[in-house]
Design an enzyme around this catalytic site. Sequence first.
Site, PDB file in Angstrom:
ATOM      1  N   GLY A  49     -11.141  -6.290   5.453  1.00  0.00           N
ATOM      2  CA  GLY A  49     -10.473  -6.166   6.738  1.00  0.00           C
ATOM      3  C   GLY A  49     -10.446  -7.426   7.578  1.00  0.00           C
ATOM      4  N   THR A  50     -10.421  -8.607   6.948  1.00  0.00           N
ATOM      5  CA  THR A  50     -10.328  -9.817   7.767  1.00  0.00           C
ATOM      6  C   THR A  50      -8.955  -9.915   8.437  1.00  0.00           C
ATOM      7  OG1 THR A  50      -9.656 -11.235   5.913  1.00  0.00           O
ATOM      8  CG2 THR A  50     -12.015 -11.097   6.374  1.00  0.00           C
ATOM      9  N   ASN A  51      -7.926  -9.417   7.785  1.00  0.00           N
ATOM     10  CA  ASN A  51      -6.605  -9.396   8.447  1.00  0.00           C
ATOM     11  C   ASN A  51      -6.592  -8.399   9.594  1.00  0.00           C
ATOM     12  OD1 ASN A  51      -4.454 -11.208   7.131  1.00  0.00           O
ATOM     13  ND2 ASN A  51      -5.618 -10.399   5.404  1.00  0.00           N
ATOM     14  N   MET A  56      -4.533  -1.477  -0.941  1.00  0.00           N
ATOM     15  CA  MET A  56      -4.198  -1.755  -2.336  1.00  0.00           C
ATOM     16  C   MET A  56      -3.500  -0.589  -3.039  1.00  0.00           C
ATOM     17  SD  MET A  56      -5.145  -4.803  -2.194  1.00  0.00           S
ATOM     18  CE  MET A  56      -5.219  -5.588  -3.793  1.00  0.00           C
ATOM     19  N   LEU A 112       2.651   2.982  -0.449  1.00  0.00           N
ATOM     20  CA  LEU A 112       2.823   4.030   0.559  1.00  0.00           C
ATOM     21  C   LEU A 112       3.974   4.905   0.117  1.00  0.00           C
ATOM     22  CD1 LEU A 112       2.707   2.846   4.269  1.00  0.00           C
ATOM     23  CD2 LEU A 112       1.231   4.482   3.088  1.00  0.00           C
ATOM     24  N   ASN A 138       3.681  -5.387   5.458  1.00  0.00           N
ATOM     25  CA  ASN A 138       2.614  -5.646   4.491  1.00  0.00           C
ATOM     26  C   ASN A 138       2.407  -7.155   4.418  1.00  0.00           C
ATOM     27  OD1 ASN A 138       0.738  -5.093   2.342  1.00  0.00           O
ATOM     28  ND2 ASN A 138       2.309  -5.747   0.883  1.00  0.00           N
ATOM     29  N   HIS A 174       1.108 -10.330   1.826  1.00  0.00           N
ATOM     30  CA  HIS A 174       0.830 -10.653   0.429  1.00  0.00           C
ATOM     31  C   HIS A 174       0.433 -12.128   0.326  1.00  0.00           C
ATOM     32  CE1 HIS A 174       0.877 -10.305  -3.865  1.00  0.00           C
ATOM     33  NE2 HIS A 174       1.581 -11.411  -3.937  1.00  0.00           N
TER      34      HIS A 174
HETATM   35  C1  GRF Z   1      -5.424 -10.300   1.669  1.00  0.00           C
HETATM   36  O1  GRF Z   1      -5.440 -11.512   0.941  1.00  0.00           O
HETATM   37  C2  GRF Z   1      -4.065  -9.670   1.608  1.00  0.00           C
HETATM   38  O2  GRF Z   1      -3.015 -10.582   1.564  1.00  0.00           O
HETATM   39  C3  GRF Z   1      -4.150  -8.911   0.314  1.00  0.00           C
HETATM   40  O3  GRF Z   1      -5.448  -8.395   0.277  1.00  0.00           O
HETATM   41  C4  GRF Z   1      -6.320  -9.253   1.014  1.00  0.00           C
HETATM   42  C5  GRF Z   1      -7.024  -8.404   2.014  1.00  0.00           C
HETATM   43  O4  GRF Z   1      -8.036  -9.082   2.680  1.00  0.00           O
HETATM   44  N1  GRF Z   1      -3.101  -7.915   0.245  1.00  0.00           N
HETATM   45  P1  GRF Z   1      -8.728  -8.454   3.979  1.00  0.00           P
HETATM   46  O5  GRF Z   1      -9.195  -7.040   3.629  1.00  0.00           O
HETATM   47  O6  GRF Z   1      -7.733  -8.456   5.090  1.00  0.00           O
HETATM   48  O7  GRF Z   1      -9.900  -9.338   4.258  1.00  0.00           O
END
Ligand code: GRF
Length: 222
Positions: A26-28, A104, A107, A121, A123
């Site tokens: 969940g860093t994003n 992952m 949907l 999304n 990527h």
């Molecule tokens: C990210 O690199 C995203 O692009 C990919 O999965 C990773 C998720 O990382 N789809 P996080 O859970 O947001 O740290």
Amino acid sequence: MAEKVTGKRWVDGGPMRLGVLISGSGTNLQAIIDAAEEGRLNADVVVVISNHHDAYGLVRAEKAGIAGEFVDRAEYTTFRAYNARILEILLEHEVDAVAMAGYMRLLGSEVLDAFPDRVLNIHPALLPSFPGPSGIRDAWDYGVKVTGVTVHFANEQFDDGPIAAQEAVRIEEDDTIESLEAKIHEVEHRIYPMALQWLAQGRIAIEDGKARILPFAELPGR
Ligand code: GRF
């Protein structure tokens, strides 16, 4: 075909109510929460949904005072029923738009149809190159000199749909897979909140499968 402008109803309204789907660290998600708190993103993350009970993103949600929900695919006999539960949670929280952030799974149409052109999304490669679950590693193994990050509207295929934002990352001779991952994540954490802000501002027009970012002056009704 007439352009459809996404998110128009938020232009002069309050924050976009955002649901975030995750599977892992969940860093994003954290970058999105931080951008909203710092006023760079006119959105409230109102619910985080994970398909893994031990996803660290659920801890991040809790720390930020955001509702977290674990939805276990194994508890549902069909993909449709699993997606129906996800939709139910998003509707309970009156979500306006959805961000898939390291989620992952695909949907289902149940969810996508409820939020037309409002599901993004991210990527970690320059689509349409290197789709799939290991975009960074696949680009590295291929030996490309440039890879990057893509934010796109989701559809029922993996890593497909109109591209909202892309940024290139050069692979230098002294890079390692680890240093490349770090560069990719830095870009992700910067451009995902940015693309979500465009959505919140009603600045993304989709026509013939392509997304166009409108300057403020071009916004309908302005
Ligand atoms: C990210 O690199 C995203 O692009 C990919 O999965 C990773 C998720 O990382 N789809 P996080 O859970 O947001 O740290």
